[in-house]
Design an enzyme around this catalytic site. Structure first.
Site, PDB file in Angstrom:
ATOM      1  N   CYS A  69      20.113  47.739  24.764  1.00 48.54           N
ATOM      2  CA  CYS A  69      19.103  48.652  25.298  1.00 48.54           C
ATOM      3  C   CYS A  69      17.757  47.940  25.264  1.00 48.54           C
ATOM      4  O   CYS A  69      17.662  46.783  24.870  1.00 48.54           O
ATOM      5  CB  CYS A  69      19.075  49.959  24.513  1.00 48.54           C
ATOM      6  SG  CYS A  69      18.380  49.790  22.890  1.00 48.54           S
TER       7      CYS A  69
ATOM      8  N   GLN B 241      38.575  41.967  37.063  1.00 52.34           N
ATOM      9  CA  GLN B 241      39.070  41.271  35.874  1.00 52.34           C
ATOM     10  C   GLN B 241      40.518  40.818  36.005  1.00 52.34           C
ATOM     11  O   GLN B 241      40.917  39.841  35.365  1.00 52.34           O
ATOM     12  CB  GLN B 241      38.942  42.191  34.644  1.00 52.34           C
ATOM     13  CG  GLN B 241      37.519  42.464  34.228  1.00 52.34           C
ATOM     14  CD  GLN B 241      36.817  41.253  33.638  1.00 52.34           C
ATOM     15  OE1 GLN B 241      37.446  40.336  33.119  1.00 52.34           O
ATOM     16  NE2 GLN B 241      35.504  41.234  33.731  1.00 52.34           N
TER      17      GLN B 241
HETATM   18  N1  PLP Z   1      33.963  45.411  37.716  1.00 51.82           N
HETATM   19  C1  PLP Z   1      34.352  44.810  36.587  1.00 51.82           C
HETATM   20  C2  PLP Z   1      35.630  45.244  35.940  1.00 51.82           C
HETATM   21  C3  PLP Z   1      33.597  43.773  36.042  1.00 51.82           C
HETATM   22  O1  PLP Z   1      33.999  43.192  34.914  1.00 51.82           O
HETATM   23  C4  PLP Z   1      32.399  43.382  36.695  1.00 51.82           C
HETATM   24  C5  PLP Z   1      31.558  42.333  36.140  1.00 51.82           C
HETATM   25  O2  PLP Z   1      31.577  42.020  34.986  1.00 51.82           O
HETATM   26  C6  PLP Z   1      32.043  44.038  37.874  1.00 51.82           C
HETATM   27  C7  PLP Z   1      32.839  45.041  38.349  1.00 51.82           C
HETATM   28  C8  PLP Z   1      30.794  43.659  38.630  1.00 51.82           C
HETATM   29  O3  PLP Z   1      30.929  42.356  39.160  1.00 51.82           O
HETATM   30  P1  PLP Z   1      29.654  41.551  39.700  1.00 51.82           P
HETATM   31  O4  PLP Z   1      29.102  40.837  38.509  1.00 51.82           O
HETATM   32  O5  PLP Z   1      30.197  40.599  40.723  1.00 51.82           O
HETATM   33  O6  PLP Z   1      28.711  42.513  40.276  1.00 51.82           O
END
Ligand code: PLP
Length: 391
Positions: A324, A180
């Site tokens: 859910c 993010q």
């Molecule tokens: N980590 C964070 C903070 C995220 O916001 C997201 C996705 O929204 C992910 C990991 C996972 O990313 P990806 O959609 O590329 O698997």
């Protein structure tokens, strides 16, 4: 036979190498088409590394998503520790993305020690709690600290560079989920970063879905999760997604022109309008340092599902906690960890803005929000009025 002739025709068509698309070949092949794809891949790797401030482009390992990167970092660390005859210990937080939390839960069953640090009411992380956890590590344990740079539900930013330095000072490996932060946190860079491993996602910076990356700093040893090929310096077997990675590089290249100050002003304006026009509206994490684009709203007496559906009908796509099986919204683990009760944690909605939005969009959105919140509160009030005589 038909397939063979189609392939021959295609190869003949492409025999003039200069006319062929760079993404046709497999970058692992030695022929001209492969070399052309390899050169496209190398160019993309260099561009993404430059955008991140990474000196060594070979530290970038492409994956199919940030979820895969996170799994690779955490599980790869665990299996490497096991190979080295060490017990693995993880320190993370209660508000991490599911990819982290579920990977840690899985590893607990295999014998890993896991500690999830709490956050305060604003969603902030305490470095002294991190330090207290780091000093608990036993002799001979392999310790990984895995933390978000910024939360995907609230936008709250963690002191991730300080956390990385602290972790390193205690001999731990530091994994950062920067999905993010990249492109939404002013000044975000990996230049000089103390993080050993960094997870990134293309679609969060305007690139395609289904492409991610894991930065693996030189000297960090991880057991590979995928076997069967030497791609990505043996860190991730499987043919790489050259077109996706090329598009990822294009998105990374465009980030420098992104005016984050503009998005920040828009977000401030959105929150001011909502708080002024809707009584009983609250912004989660409002006092914390946050990403420029994320607002997490709660409206007294308003359920998240109704709000989401009402706004959808008005043409606005906002998010809430995860749905859910029955379609109702589960309480967000992030808001629960921030101290909200279950009802409130299932009611918040997350609004994300981008550089493509303007004040006019905000006005249309807030008008729709006023209407939908008013309608839900009205129907809740009438339901209560109908029910109350029987109580
Ligand atoms: N980590 C964070 C903070 C995220 O916001 C997201 C996705 O929204 C992910 C990991 C996972 O990313 P990806 O959609 O590329 O698997």
């Amino acid at each position: 036979m038909l397939e063979q002739s189609a392939e021959r025709a295609l190869l003949l068509h492409l025999s003039n190498a200069s006319d062929s698309p760079p993404n046709f070949g497999n970058p692992s092949s030695v022929h001209w088409a492969g070399r052309k794809a390899k050169s496209a891949l190398d160019g993309a790797r260099d561009a993404i590394a430059a955008s991140l401030g990474l000196e060594d482009p070979d530290e970038l390992c492409f994956t199919g998503s940030a979820t895969e990167s996170i799994n690779t970092a955490i599980k790869g660390f665990f299996f490497q520790a096991r190979k080295d005859g060490k017990k693995a210990r993880f320190v993370s937080s209660a508000v991490e993305h599911e990819a982290t939390l579920a990977s840690l839960e899985f590893l607990k069953e295999l014998g890993a020690e896991v500690e999830l640090l709490p956050v305060n009411r604003e969603g902030e992380l305490s470095l002294s709690l991190l330090e207290a956890s780091l000093v608990k590590a036993g002799q001979g344990e392999a310790v990984m600290v895995s933390l978000l740079a910024a939360n995907n539900e609230t936008g709250v930013v963690f002191p991730f560079e300080e956390a990385a330095r602290l972790s390193k000072a205690h001999g731990a490996v530091f994994h950062l989920d920067a999905v993010q932060a990249w492109g939404k946190l002013p000044g975000f860079t990996l230049a000089g970063s103390a993080a050993d491993l960094v997870s990134l996602s293309a679609h969060k910076i305007g690139g395609p879905k289904g492409v991610g990356a894991l930065v693996v700093k030189r000297g960090v040893k991880l057991e590979s999760l995928l076997h069967g090929g030497a791609q990505e310096r043996k860190r991730r077997a499987g043919t790489v997604n050259v077109p996706g990675i090329a598009a990822f590089a294009a998105a990374a290249g465009a980030l420098s022109a992104r005016d984050l100050g503009y998005v920040d002003r828009l977000r401030a304006s959105l929150e001011a309008m909502v708080l002024e026009r809707i009584p009983g509206a609250h912004v989660q994490g409002a006092k914390a340092r946050r990403l420029v684009n994320t607002s997490n709203f709660l409206f007294d007496g308003v359920r998240g599902e109704g709000l989401l559906m009402g706004l959808d009908l008005e043409g606005f796509a906002v998010s809430s906690g995860s749905a859910c099986n029955s379609g109702s919204i589960l309480p967000s683990h992030v808001l629960l960890a921030m101290g909200l009760d279950k009802a409130a944690a299932a009611s918040a909605v997350r609004v994300s803005l981008g550089p493509q939005n303007d004040e006019n969009d905000l006005m249309l959105f807030v008008d729709a929000l006023v209407k939908v919140v008013g309608r839900i509160r009205g129907s809740e009030a009438s339901r209560f009025a109908l029910r109350s005589p029987q109580i």
